[in-house]
Scaffold this motif. Structure first.
Motif, mmCIF file in Angstrom:
data_model
loop_
_atom_site.group_PDB
_atom_site.id
_atom_site.type_symbol
_atom_site.label_atom_id
_atom_site.label_comp_id
_atom_site.label_asym_id
_atom_site.label_seq_id
_atom_site.Cartn_x
_atom_site.Cartn_y
_atom_site.Cartn_z
ATOM 1 N N GLN A 52 84.992 -26.672 7.657
ATOM 2 C CA GLN A 52 85.490 -25.405 8.180
ATOM 3 C C GLN A 52 86.735 -25.614 9.046
ATOM 4 O O GLN A 52 87.705 -24.869 8.942
ATOM 5 C CB GLN A 52 84.399 -24.736 9.007
ATOM 6 C CG GLN A 52 84.688 -23.303 9.374
ATOM 7 C CD GLN A 52 84.076 -22.302 8.412
ATOM 8 O OE1 GLN A 52 82.896 -22.375 8.118
ATOM 9 N NE2 GLN A 52 84.875 -21.377 7.922
ATOM 10 N N LEU A 58 89.941 -26.879 6.931
ATOM 11 C CA LEU A 58 90.503 -25.802 6.111
ATOM 12 C C LEU A 58 91.162 -24.737 6.968
ATOM 13 O O LEU A 58 92.246 -24.242 6.633
ATOM 14 C CB LEU A 58 89.407 -25.172 5.256
ATOM 15 C CG LEU A 58 89.915 -24.055 4.340
ATOM 16 C CD1 LEU A 58 90.828 -24.617 3.273
ATOM 17 C CD2 LEU A 58 88.775 -23.287 3.712
ATOM 18 N N ALA A 80 95.026 -23.510 6.514
ATOM 19 C CA ALA A 80 95.310 -22.110 6.196
ATOM 20 C C ALA A 80 96.194 -21.467 7.254
ATOM 21 O O ALA A 80 97.116 -20.699 6.941
ATOM 22 C CB ALA A 80 93.997 -21.336 6.059
ATOM 23 N N TYR A 93 83.201 -25.617 2.187
ATOM 24 C CA TYR A 93 82.225 -24.544 2.027
ATOM 25 C C TYR A 93 81.583 -24.206 3.369
ATOM 26 O O TYR A 93 81.701 -24.940 4.344
ATOM 27 C CB TYR A 93 81.141 -24.944 1.013
ATOM 28 C CG TYR A 93 80.363 -26.180 1.384
ATOM 29 C CD1 TYR A 93 79.198 -26.099 2.144
ATOM 30 C CD2 TYR A 93 80.784 -27.439 0.962
ATOM 31 C CE1 TYR A 93 78.477 -27.232 2.484
ATOM 32 C CE2 TYR A 93 80.066 -28.587 1.297
ATOM 33 C CZ TYR A 93 78.913 -28.475 2.058
ATOM 34 O OH TYR A 93 78.202 -29.600 2.391
ATOM 35 N N LEU A 127 84.756 -21.703 0.698
ATOM 36 C CA LEU A 127 85.646 -20.990 1.614
ATOM 37 C C LEU A 127 86.911 -20.523 0.915
ATOM 38 O O LEU A 127 87.490 -19.493 1.286
ATOM 39 C CB LEU A 127 85.995 -21.897 2.798
ATOM 40 C CG LEU A 127 84.820 -22.206 3.728
ATOM 41 C CD1 LEU A 127 85.151 -23.359 4.660
ATOM 42 C CD2 LEU A 127 84.447 -20.971 4.543
ATOM 43 N N ARG A 128 87.365 -21.271 -0.076
ATOM 44 C CA ARG A 128 88.540 -20.899 -0.871
ATOM 45 C C ARG A 128 88.315 -21.357 -2.303
ATOM 46 O O ARG A 128 87.675 -22.384 -2.544
ATOM 47 C CB ARG A 128 89.815 -21.570 -0.339
ATOM 48 C CG ARG A 128 90.143 -21.254 1.112
ATOM 49 C CD ARG A 128 90.786 -19.889 1.271
ATOM 50 N NE ARG A 128 91.144 -19.643 2.681
ATOM 51 C CZ ARG A 128 91.889 -18.623 3.084
ATOM 52 N NH1 ARG A 128 92.352 -17.753 2.215
ATOM 53 N NH2 ARG A 128 92.160 -18.469 4.374
ATOM 54 N N GLY A 129 88.857 -20.591 -3.236
ATOM 55 C CA GLY A 129 88.786 -20.989 -4.627
ATOM 56 C C GLY A 129 89.801 -22.088 -4.928
ATOM 57 O O GLY A 129 90.747 -22.300 -4.164
ATOM 58 N N GLU A 183 92.242 -22.217 -6.910
ATOM 59 C CA GLU A 183 93.622 -21.745 -7.058
ATOM 60 C C GLU A 183 94.350 -21.655 -5.720
ATOM 61 O O GLU A 183 95.575 -21.811 -5.654
ATOM 62 C CB GLU A 183 93.653 -20.387 -7.767
ATOM 63 C CG GLU A 183 93.068 -19.214 -6.988
ATOM 64 C CD GLU A 183 91.549 -19.193 -6.929
ATOM 65 O OE1 GLU A 183 91.004 -18.388 -6.134
ATOM 66 O OE2 GLU A 183 90.911 -19.971 -7.667
ATOM 67 N N TRP A 184 93.595 -21.418 -4.633
ATOM 68 C CA TRP A 184 94.238 -21.289 -3.322
ATOM 69 C C TRP A 184 94.919 -22.585 -2.920
ATOM 70 O O TRP A 184 96.017 -22.583 -2.359
ATOM 71 C CB TRP A 184 93.197 -20.897 -2.261
ATOM 72 C CG TRP A 184 93.783 -20.700 -0.894
ATOM 73 C CD1 TRP A 184 94.311 -19.558 -0.384
ATOM 74 C CD2 TRP A 184 93.914 -21.705 0.133
ATOM 75 N NE1 TRP A 184 94.762 -19.770 0.904
ATOM 76 C CE2 TRP A 184 94.539 -21.076 1.245
ATOM 77 C CE3 TRP A 184 93.568 -23.046 0.229
ATOM 78 C CZ2 TRP A 184 94.820 -21.758 2.436
ATOM 79 C CZ3 TRP A 184 93.848 -23.729 1.409
ATOM 80 C CH2 TRP A 184 94.465 -23.089 2.490
ATOM 81 N N PHE A 185 94.277 -23.712 -3.189
ATOM 82 C CA PHE A 185 94.848 -25.007 -2.822
ATOM 83 C C PHE A 185 96.119 -25.273 -3.610
ATOM 84 O O PHE A 185 97.091 -25.838 -3.087
ATOM 85 C CB PHE A 185 93.821 -26.117 -3.043
ATOM 86 C CG PHE A 185 92.629 -26.008 -2.145
ATOM 87 C CD1 PHE A 185 92.657 -26.559 -0.875
ATOM 88 C CD2 PHE A 185 91.488 -25.332 -2.547
ATOM 89 C CE1 PHE A 185 91.565 -26.448 -0.028
ATOM 90 C CE2 PHE A 185 90.391 -25.219 -1.707
ATOM 91 C CZ PHE A 185 90.432 -25.765 -0.445
ATOM 92 N N ASN A 208 98.947 -22.885 -2.297
ATOM 93 C CA ASN A 208 99.416 -23.224 -0.961
ATOM 94 C C ASN A 208 99.824 -24.683 -0.815
ATOM 95 O O ASN A 208 100.072 -25.149 0.305
ATOM 96 C CB ASN A 208 98.332 -22.874 0.066
ATOM 97 C CG ASN A 208 98.188 -21.382 0.276
ATOM 98 O OD1 ASN A 208 98.920 -20.789 1.059
ATOM 99 N ND2 ASN A 208 97.256 -20.768 -0.453
#
Length: 406
Positions: free
Chosen positions: A13, A16, A20, A42, A63-65, A67-69, A72
Motif C-alpha cells: 500500500q 504504490l 501514484a 493489493y 489496488l491498480r490494474g 494497465e495503470w503501471f 504511468n
C-alpha cells in the motif's frame, strides 16, 4: 519535474501510494518498484475477511490494474528480493544478481508477523500467521465448521482472526498471556466490551494464559499445552502476537534503525537520498517516536514522501486513525492513546453503540467508537482541530454530540 531513477523497495500500500502521488504531481522520473510477492499491490485487510470467505475474488483486492503501471511508466518487478543496498554506489542488488542504480531510494518494506519458535512446535503444519495472500490461501482449507482452532494473542490481529473463524463455525479458543486482551493497544473498558462480544459469539477467551508448547503427530499440530498445564485438542492454530518492522535491509547498509527505520518529519532516513514509509518506519510524533501500523498511515506518509521527493519541504504530520471489523461490530479509532491516564465511557444513541474517550493530563488524545460513527466523526474532528470536548456534554449520554463541536 524530472529526476534520476527512483527505486521503491516494497510493492504494498505504501509503495504504490508513493508512486501514484508522484505521477499525480507530474513527476516524470523513471520509477522501479520491487515487490517480494508474486502478485501486484493489493489490499491486505480484506484477506482475512471477504477474501478468505470467498465473498471477494482476489482481483477485486488489487489496488491498480496492470494497465495503470504501463500508462504511468512504473516498472513493477514481482518476486524481486533485494539482497543489498550499496549507499556509496547508490545501487541496489537483487538476489538474482541484477543491480539497479538509483538517484533516490524509498524503503516501503512493511512488517513481518512474529512466529512461534520451532522448539515449541511453531514449524508444525496447521500453524498460521495472517499477513499475505499466501497465508489466506493456505488457511482457507482450515475454515470448516466444527474444526477446533486455537488463536494465540489477544490483540486486534487475534480478535479479528477469532471473529472470522467463528463466522465459519469453528470452535475457537483464544489465549492471552497478560491479564486481559488488548493490553497494549486499548483501555480496560474497550477490552471488556470486545471480550463480551466475543464470548457472546461463542469464543472461549483465556486470559493470564500462555502457550507452553504445541503437540504434533506426523508433522501436523494436534494439541496445545497451555501455561497452566492444560492440554487442549486443536486442528489448527493462528498466531497473532504482533509484527516486527522489516528494517534488516536498512540496518545492514548502515541506516539508523530501532524498532523500525528511523525517519525524520520529512520521511528521510539518516541518508538523505533514502526515504522510508509505512509499517517499517519509526517516526517522530508529538515529541516521541512511534510506529503506526495502519493502512491510513501507510498511504498518508507515502504521499507526504512523494511531496518531499517532488521538491517541497513539507513535514508529515500524522493524524492516526484505525479500524477493526469483528462480526457485525465496527470499531473505529481516532487519535493515539499513548500514555493516557483517564477514560470516559459514553453510551451511543443506538443499542450496542458506545464510545470510549481517552485523556492524557486532562487533554483529549483519542476515542474508540464501537458501532458509533457519530462519536468517531466528532472525536476525529476535535483532534484534527486541536480542540477539547466539552466534558459536561461528554458525560451526558442524552446530549447531542454536535454540542461537543460547538
Amino acid at each position: 519535474m524530472s529526476a534520476g531513477r527512483l527505486v521503491i523497495i516494497g510493492a504494498g500500500q505504501a509503495g504504490l501510494a508513493l508512486a501514484a502521488r508522484l505521477r499525480a504531481l507530474n513527476d516524470t522520473r523513471p520509477i522501479t518498484m520491487l515487490g517480494a510477492e508474486d502478485v501486484a499491490p493489493y489490499q491486505r485487510p480484506p484477506l482475512s475477511k471477504k477474501y478468505l470467505s470467498g465473498e471477494l475474488p482476489f482481483d477485486r483486492l488489487l489496488l491498480r490494474g496492470p494497465e495503470w503501471f504501463v500508462e504511468n511508466a512504473i516498472d513493477l518487478r514481482l518476486s524481486a528480493f533485494v539482497e543489498e543496498i550499496d549507499r556509496d554506489a547508490c545501487q541496489v542488488t537483487l538476489q538474482d544478481g541484477t543491480s539497479l542504480d538509483y538517484d533516490a531510494l524509498v524503503l516501503a518494506t512493511g512488517a513481518t508477523p512474529r512466529t512461534l519458535p520451532a522448539e515449541i512446535g511453531g514449524d508444525l503444519a496447521g500453524v498460521y500467521v495472517m499477513r499475505a495472500k499466501r497465508d489466506a490461501d493456505r488457511m482457507a482449507a482450515e475454515m470448516k465448521e466444527g474444526r477446533r482452532l486455537l488463536v494465540i494473542g489477544g490483540g486486534y490481529i487475534g480478535l479479528e482472526a477469532a471473529a472470522v473463524a467463528r463466522t465459519f463455525g469453528l470452535d475457537v479458543t483464544l489465549i492471552e498471556m497478560t491479564d486481559r486482551i488488548l493490553k497494549r493497544v486499548a483501555c480496560a473498558d474497550t477490552a471488556a466490551i470486545l471480550r463480551d462480544i466475543h464470548k457472546g459469539h461463542g469464543v472461549t477467551i483465556l486470559e493470564n494464559t500462555g502457550l507452553k508448547r504445541l503437540i504434533g503427530k506426523d508433522g501436523r499440530v494436534t494439541a496445545a499445552e497451555l501455561s497452566d498445564g492444560t492440554v487442549i485438542d486443536v486442528d489448527a492454530v493462528i498466531v497473532g502476537i504482533g509484527v516486527t518492522a522489516n528494517d534488516e535491509l536498512a540496518g545492514a547498509c548502515g541506516l539508523d534503525v530501532g524498532n523500525g527505520i528511523l525517519v525524520d518529519e520529512f520521511t528521510r532516513t539518516s541518508d538523505p537520498r533514502i526515504l522510508a514509509v509505512g509499517d517499517c518506519t519509526s517516526l517522530p510524533w508529538q515529541g516521541e517516536r512511534v510506529r503506526l501500523e495502519s493502512v491510513q498511515n501507510a498511504i498518508d506518509q507515502a504521499e507526504a514522501a512523494a511531496v518531499v521527493l517532488s521538491g517541497q519541504e513539507i513535514p508529515y504530520q500524522a493524524k492516526p486513525w484505525f479500524w477493526s471489523d469483528q462480526y457485525d461490530v465496527k470499531l473505529q479509532i481516532a487519535g493515539f492513546n499513548l500514555g493516557f491516564d483517564e477514560t470516559v465511557v459514553r453510551p451511543g444513541a443506538r443499542p450496542g453503540s458506545v464510545s470510549v474517550w481517552y485523556f492524557r493530563q486532562n487533554r483529549f488524545v483519542a476515542v474508540d467508537a464501537i458501532n458509533d460513527a457519530k462519536a468517531y466523526a466528532a472525536g476525529k474532528r476535535l483532534l484534527d482541530q486541536g480542540r477539547q470536548p466539552n466534558r459536561a456534554v461528554l458525560a451526558d449520554p442524552d446530549a447531542d454530540l454536535k454540542l461537543l463541536l460547538a
